[in-house]
Scaffold this motif. Sequence first.
Motif, short mmCIF file in Angstrom:
data_model
loop_
_atom_site.label_atom_id
_atom_site.label_comp_id
_atom_site.label_asym_id
_atom_site.label_seq_id
_atom_site.Cartn_x
_atom_site.Cartn_y
_atom_site.Cartn_z
N MET A 1 16.32 39.00 15.30
CA MET A 1 17.71 38.68 14.96
C MET A 1 18.66 39.28 15.98
N PHE A 2 18.41 40.55 16.34
CA PHE A 2 19.26 41.22 17.34
C PHE A 2 19.21 40.46 18.66
N SER A 3 18.01 40.10 19.10
CA SER A 3 17.85 39.37 20.36
C SER A 3 18.59 38.04 20.33
N ARG A 4 18.47 37.33 19.21
CA ARG A 4 19.13 36.03 19.10
C ARG A 4 20.65 36.18 19.19
N LYS A 5 21.18 37.22 18.56
CA LYS A 5 22.64 37.42 18.58
C LYS A 5 23.13 37.86 19.95
N VAL A 6 22.34 38.67 20.64
CA VAL A 6 22.72 39.08 22.00
C VAL A 6 22.78 37.86 22.91
N LYS A 7 21.78 37.01 22.83
CA LYS A 7 21.77 35.80 23.65
C LYS A 7 22.99 34.92 23.34
#
Length: 502
Positions: free
Chosen positions: A431-437
């Motif tokens: 989830m964190f990775s998706r939001k950073v992208k």
Amino acid sequence: MAVTMAKQLSPQGLSGVSPPCSAFLVPEKWLRTAWACQRRRAISRSVLCGVMLFALGLVSLFTGQIAADLEWSRIRGRWRSKRVGYNTPTDIWKSEFANLYHGCGDRSPHFRDAVQDSESNGYLLIATSGGLNQQRTGITDAVVVARILNATLVVPELDHHSFWKDDSDFADIFDVDWFINSLSKDVTVVKRIPDKAVQLTKFDYRLTNKLDEELQKLRCRVNYHSLRFTKPIKLIGRKLVKRMRTMSSRYIAIHLRFEPDMLAFSGCYFGGGDKERNELGEIRKRWATLPDMSAEVERSRGKCPLTPQEVGLMLRALGFVNNTYLYVASGEIYGGEATLQPLKGLFPNFYTKEMLAGNDLKPFLPFSSRLAAIDYIVCNESDVFATNNNGNMAKILAGHRRYMGHKRTIRPNAKKLSSLFKACKQMEWEMFSRKVKLVQRGFMGEPDEVRPGRGDFHEFPSSCICQNPDHLVIGWTSMKPGIGGNETVRQLAASEVETSGR
């Protein structure tokens, strides 16, 4: 006073409702005052019409601009969607649209030749300020100012008295003969100051971003072609690039500004408790005019540089894996090795100029600007360049990399990332990775991130970026400010529809 008294004596002021214009007139003055009333009505209507037209003009201006922006975004979205789907992962190493553009800073055949020394309006000598990249900006703009003034430029003096404490002269960092010869058609440059000359001190960021296009291209020729580093600096810079390439076919360069003075100046807090607050607070006292700031407010505004750990988390979230090679350009890191350890844990293949150069670096160690020039070369040659701030080096390098082919350049969206870093412990990594992208879209160095004429020219040299003729591109050259306006957008839309039907 007159306006106040008129309001007090007017019928409207007495009754609250405006009566007919003739209600307070004596009969014998009826004809004269009737004409006055009609004239007042005419004036009122004229004023009303003028106000309405002015308001409509404003509405038209803003809605026209908004419409142009929306139309440009719509066309750009359709153009990009044909080449790569919105759900297709971004290539984190290279922009898929980089080959559609090229740098085009060449002088126009209509750009007159430089005024010769004997015919010029005098001599211009500037003294730059700040570190290497701030001085680079000043030199670039000084050439343009000399051109505008029809003056002969004396080779600029570098700053020897700022925080950087570097007594290097121009010829110690840049190839002065190349500088003079490469600009000979644009501006006459001499090495030595005559008896009388105009001198401008602390010369940087003196020029507007809105210049004639030919002058903007001159800026690009100076910055990207004429300011060539000296041979010793180029040799060691290329040697470090080769050593990075020997270990890995591609690498990320990070410009990490995390020096104590820079952190103190920012007014931000980085989690070091009372020790950090006291130490940075003492340093901050050097600047008596700095206002009191709320560290939390500054972070929420995106004004705080990312910590080394946050840079590492951002890069990993974007998709760079653990064995990616990093070249880190930095000065003194506040907190030393303990501050860097989280970044090294995320990316163990961590290198600096000190680690790569060894004894070869000794001749350069007393000179901060020459060390910065070495970092500049290695960063500019990297496959990906990332930064934890938006300082002078970050801006200059971003513009240079756009000009040289839109090599991937990652600017942190600090305002949006700050809230993600706060909440990351409550999120799954995916989830964190998706939001950073998601929040980094528009901050990855894509060709169409910024509309022409917006942003700092040194970071977005839009006048010097052209589309390749074998591609239909909704890009900078077709969207230059002041050329075409909404009509340009409509023509682009028509041409795109025509092309899509083939």
